[in-house]
Design an enzyme around this catalytic site. Structure first.
Site, mmCIF file in Angstrom:
data_model
loop_
_atom_site.group_PDB
_atom_site.id
_atom_site.type_symbol
_atom_site.label_atom_id
_atom_site.label_comp_id
_atom_site.label_asym_id
_atom_site.label_seq_id
_atom_site.Cartn_x
_atom_site.Cartn_y
_atom_site.Cartn_z
ATOM 1 N N CYS A 78 0.838 -1.202 0.000
ATOM 2 C CA CYS A 78 0.000 0.000 0.000
ATOM 3 C C CYS A 78 0.875 1.254 0.000
ATOM 4 C CB CYS A 78 -0.895 0.055 1.244
ATOM 5 S SG CYS A 78 -2.117 -1.252 1.374
ATOM 6 N N ASP A 79 0.326 2.324 -0.552
ATOM 7 C CA ASP A 79 0.994 3.612 -0.462
ATOM 8 C C ASP A 79 -0.048 4.717 -0.579
ATOM 9 O OD1 ASP A 79 3.836 4.956 -0.584
ATOM 10 O OD2 ASP A 79 2.566 6.063 -1.982
#
Length: 211
Positions: A78-79
């Site tokens: 995730c980012d």
């Protein structure tokens, strides 16, 4: 009772881990060693949605290539980035930068984009490598200079994309969210469920315990 499908989180974010645990999952954690600026430069992406998705994919792939990873799991990278005033913001590099951002953001709105990338690394899995982005409009309170100074002094804004949280000290400085609030914390549960289903896994088979 069906066997639990394992999830491996490629992130050091305690907020993401807490969100997943609250949703009934108990992921293992293996933090990626991705050089984020280098990845963005290599792919030449500039749009916020592309930036967060490319970085999420890079993190998941980095962990998938790590020999120390737990076997037979779904790997999630995730980012998050904040799109504000035509710019893309990740974590502020300094207290001064965090202060400047808050002075610009107060009383206004930005869009927080969270990229998700899922790799099915199970021995007999689908082999899927898929991603998506959850985008949420965030409305910021008209905070005072004194509040900004006190908030930045806690160090919290330096550790998160956009220099704010909604599940911590910064929660009082966010007046509203349009979209999935989980995405602001760093992982959209509805989007993750869609990705998991696309990989051929039933969401409830990720629950760590079921009666």
């Amino acid at each position: 009772m069906c066997a639990v499908t394992s999830l491996l989180l490629a992130s050091a974010s305690p907020a993401r881990l807490a969100t997943l645990r609250a949703a009934g999952l108990d992921p293992a954690v293996l933090v990626s060693a991705v050089d984020e600026p280098a990845v963005v430069e290599r792919y030449g992406v500039t749009d916020a949605e592309d930036v967060c998705l490319v970085l999420a994919k890079a993190k998941a792939e980095d962990v998938a290539a790590n020999d120390e990873r737990p076997e037979d799991a779904l790997i999630l990278g995730c980012d998050s980035v904040l799109a504000f005033d035509g710019q893309v913001f990740g974590k502020p590099a300094s207290a001064q930068e965090a202060t400047e951002r808050w002075r610009a953001m107060r009383g206004r709105s930005g869009v927080l984009h969270t990229g998700h990338w899922l790799i099915d690394d199970r021995d007999e899995g689908s082999g899927a490598t898929i991603g998506g982005v959850a985008s949420v409009t965030v409305h910021f309170a008209d905070v005072s200079d004194a509040e900004i100074e006190a908030y930045v002094a806690t160090g919290e804004p330096l550790a998160v994309a956009g220099a704010f949280t909604i599940d911590g000290l910064g929660g009082a400085f966010v007046t509203g969210v349009e979209g999935d609030h989980h995405a602001v914390v760093g992982v959209s549960l509805p989007l993750l469920r869609d990705l998991v289903r696309e990989a051929g896994v039933v969401w409830t088979d990720l629950w760590a315990s079921r009666g």
